[in-house]
Design an enzyme around this catalytic site. Structure first.
Site, short mmCIF file in Angstrom:
data_model
loop_
_atom_site.label_atom_id
_atom_site.label_comp_id
_atom_site.label_asym_id
_atom_site.label_seq_id
_atom_site.Cartn_x
_atom_site.Cartn_y
_atom_site.Cartn_z
N LEU A 157 0.83 -1.21 0.00
CA LEU A 157 0.00 0.00 0.00
C LEU A 157 0.86 1.26 0.00
CD1 LEU A 157 -0.01 1.48 3.02
CD2 LEU A 157 -1.50 -0.41 3.57
N LEU A 255 -1.51 7.77 -22.35
CA LEU A 255 -1.13 9.12 -21.97
C LEU A 255 -1.87 10.15 -22.81
CD1 LEU A 255 0.76 10.59 -20.05
CD2 LEU A 255 2.48 10.61 -21.84
N CYS A 277 9.22 4.32 3.91
CA CYS A 277 9.60 3.07 3.21
C CYS A 277 10.82 3.20 2.31
CB CYS A 277 8.40 2.55 2.43
SG CYS A 277 7.11 1.95 3.51
N LYS A 337 4.83 13.51 1.13
CA LYS A 337 4.04 13.63 -0.09
C LYS A 337 2.64 14.12 0.30
CE LYS A 337 2.29 8.92 -0.52
NZ LYS A 337 2.10 7.78 -1.41
P1 NAD Z 1 4.02 2.60 11.89
O1 NAD Z 1 5.21 3.15 12.57
O2 NAD Z 1 2.99 3.52 11.36
O3 NAD Z 1 3.31 1.55 12.82
C1 NAD Z 1 4.01 0.55 13.52
C2 NAD Z 1 3.12 0.13 14.66
O4 NAD Z 1 3.76 -0.94 15.33
C3 NAD Z 1 2.88 1.23 15.69
O5 NAD Z 1 1.51 1.34 15.92
C4 NAD Z 1 3.62 0.71 16.92
O6 NAD Z 1 3.03 1.11 18.12
C5 NAD Z 1 3.48 -0.79 16.71
N1 NAD Z 1 4.42 -1.56 17.51
C6 NAD Z 1 5.77 -1.52 17.53
N2 NAD Z 1 6.24 -2.37 18.45
C7 NAD Z 1 5.15 -2.98 19.00
C8 NAD Z 1 4.98 -3.96 20.01
N3 NAD Z 1 6.02 -4.47 20.63
N4 NAD Z 1 3.70 -4.31 20.30
C9 NAD Z 1 2.64 -3.79 19.68
N5 NAD Z 1 2.76 -2.85 18.72
C10 NAD Z 1 3.99 -2.47 18.40
O7 NAD Z 1 4.60 1.69 10.72
P2 NAD Z 1 3.90 1.33 9.36
O8 NAD Z 1 4.11 2.44 8.40
O9 NAD Z 1 2.53 0.82 9.60
O10 NAD Z 1 4.82 0.12 8.87
C11 NAD Z 1 4.74 -1.18 9.45
C12 NAD Z 1 5.53 -2.13 8.57
O11 NAD Z 1 4.95 -2.17 7.26
C13 NAD Z 1 6.98 -1.72 8.36
O12 NAD Z 1 7.77 -2.86 8.26
C14 NAD Z 1 6.94 -0.98 7.03
O13 NAD Z 1 8.19 -1.02 6.37
C15 NAD Z 1 5.91 -1.78 6.28
N6 NAD Z 1 5.20 -1.02 5.22
C16 NAD Z 1 4.82 0.27 5.41
C17 NAD Z 1 4.15 0.93 4.40
C18 NAD Z 1 3.73 2.37 4.56
O14 NAD Z 1 3.40 3.00 3.55
N7 NAD Z 1 3.71 2.95 5.74
C19 NAD Z 1 3.84 0.26 3.21
C20 NAD Z 1 4.21 -1.06 3.06
C21 NAD Z 1 4.91 -1.71 4.08
#
Ligand code: NAD
Length: 451
Positions: A157, A255, A277, A337
């Site tokens: 996403l 396009l 990311c 963004k």
């Molecule tokens: P984020 O920082 O928004 O959320 C991470 C969440 O994990 C937080 O709510 C935090 O409180 C929780 N967390 C951390 N340690 C914890 C624990 N011990 N117990 C319970 N909760 C805990 O991160 P995100 O953007 O949602 O990204 C999460 C993963 O998905 C990452 O690996 C990221 O690379 C990947 N990802 C993110 C996106 C994006 O656009 N944000 C897209 C694809 C993949």
């Protein structure tokens, strides 16, 4: 199906809501009480267009709830999704949250009498699921794979478009440790009609890095081309890309009908990629490749070009304004963004640091910030947050357009002329027409165009 999602960030909450919309019973597990309360009242703790409405819908249908009761939520579920953060520390991936959660899940699996599948959705470098998560789950559950299942399903996403991406994905990649795990997890998506790619755990992990690094590469390549253009008189990189994009291998005939294929958005110059990311994933992949003895000069170059890109905004500004000491600079856009409130890795932050370091006074506006117009700290930086665009530009010596929010695209050149002391504008997203702005008397510069 009963599904527990661990992590209530962008990925965790959006995944939880999209699974609830498919009719599953979802529990989102978080740590911070205030966030849990907010979610249970129907408000997302972060800004994502369309999310609040869908959250309210699934709460009303009693298909989703947020909790900090890890034990109850995990033990009741058929599928346990890990969506915690995987940031970088010193350019390497930080797996501490992943490890903590794997141990906790393992302890719950120990007492479970039903078959449950653990799914890793967080982005993790190849072999993490097999070599780190699986051993922890087995050790703390005192069970072997087969007694519980394990999948790795990367999330693709995009923030700002997350609801659409999660409810209508292009594909679902399912890395499975065995067939039984993949079958159970894929049942959660049986009503989603998109290609499902079944593969092994490591390939699924690598797919995410290959995808993000490709997009980051296109952006840095575009910015390298912009650098060359900036050094040549009479070239505007925007015109260059126009001619490139029309190649049918990139955009077919669509396009010409006004529909720009997704890939074309990444072949365009600007102040650099940011977010949670691309910066961290490219760095993690570089470090991982190095750790297994593989040289990756392209990925290294991509990171280097991007790290230097925000400073080019400041350089272009200085070419016109000279010394920045005590100059008032307006910043349009703080987030990495448009359509998100995420500041992580934002080029704006690097630019502001540099401006403040050179003695400039910085006035910032961002549509996602509903803050009072006084002095605020942002990552420890002393900046002035302005409520309006007018306030940001008024009496300023220069302005930097950092984020392509729609409301900025509507600003007429006359506003810059009317409000600014000297109408010097550096466009970091190339959203304005150079010709129109110059004709209207704005001293217009931008990435890939030095006037
Ligand atoms: P984020 O920082 O928004 O959320 C991470 C969440 O994990 C937080 O709510 C935090 O409180 C929780 N967390 C951390 N340690 C914890 C624990 N011990 N117990 C319970 N909760 C805990 O991160 P995100 O953007 O949602 O990204 C999460 C993963 O998905 C990452 O690996 C990221 O690379 C990947 N990802 C993110 C996106 C994006 O656009 N944000 C897209 C694809 C993949």
């Amino acid at each position: 199906m009963k599904i527990a999602v661990i992590g209530t960030g962008y990925v965790g909450l959006v995944t939880g809501v999209s699974l609830a919309l498919l009719g599953h019973n979802v529990v989102c597990i978080g740590r911070e009480k205030f966030k849990i309360e907010k979610i249970n009242k129907g408000t997302s703790p972060f800004y994502e267009p369309g999310l609040d409405n869908l959250l309210k819908k699934v709460l009303t249908q009693k298909l989703l709830q947020a909790t900090n009761n890890f034990q109850k939520a995990v033990s009741n579920s058929n599928i346990i999704i890990i969506a915690v953060g995987t940031p970088t520390i010193g350019n390497r991936i930080d797996l501490s949250a992943i490890k903590t959660i794997s141990k906790q899940i393992g302890k719950e699996l120990r007492n479970s009498s039903k078959y449950q599948v653990v799914v890793v959705k967080s982005t993790v470098v190849p072999s993490t699921t097999e070599k780190i998560i699986k051993p922890l789950l087995e050790k703390y559950s005192n069970k072997k794979i087969g007694e519980f299942g394990l999948c790795m399903s990367p999330e693709f996403l995009r923030e700002g478009n997350a609801v659409k991406d999660a409810t209508n994905p292009d594909r679902i990649v399912i890395g499975q440790i065995d067939e039984k795990s993949g079958i159970l997890f894929s049942q959660a998506y049986e009503d989603v009609f998109c290609p499902k790619v079944f593969t092994n755990l490591t390939t699924a992990e690598m797919t995410k890095y290959a995808a993000n690094s490709l997009f980051a590469t296109l952006i840095s390549y575009s910015n390298e081309i912009a650098r060359i253009c900036e050094s040549i008189k009479d070239i505007d990189v925007v015109d260059v890309w126009k001619g490139v994009h029309l190649d049918s291998r990139l955009s077919s005939n669509t396009l010409r009908e006004g529909q720009v294929p997704g890939i074309v958005h990444y072949i365009f110059s600007g102040c650099g990629y940011g977010g949670s990311c691309f910066p961290k994933d490219t760095k993690a992949l570089l470090a991982y490749a190095k750790s297994i003895g593989v040289e990756t000069p392209i990925i290294k170059g991509v990171i280097d070009v991007n790290s230097a890109q925000p400073e080019r905004m400041v350089d272009i500004l200085k070419k016109t304004l000279g010394n920045l000491k005590n100059k008032k600079i307006g910043i349009l856009g703080l987030t990495f963004k448009a359509q998100t409130d995420d500041l992580r890795g934002s080029a704006s932050i690097s630019v502001i640091k540099s401006l403040i370091g050179q003695g400039a006074k910085v006035f910032c506006h961002d549509p996602s910030f509903d803050l009072a117009g006084d002095k605020r700290e942002l990552y420890g930086l002393k900046i002035n947050i302005c409520k309006t665009i007018d306030e940001t530009l008024r009496s300023s010596d220069g302005a930097l357009l950092m984020t392509a929010w729609e409301e900025y695209t509507k600003i007429m050149p006359s506003l810059f002329k009317k409000l600014m002391k000297t109408p010097v504008l550096v466009d970091g997203r190339r959203i304005y027409s150079a010709r129109t702005f110059l004709k209207a008397g704005v001293i217009y510069r931008g990435i890939g165009y030095s006037g």
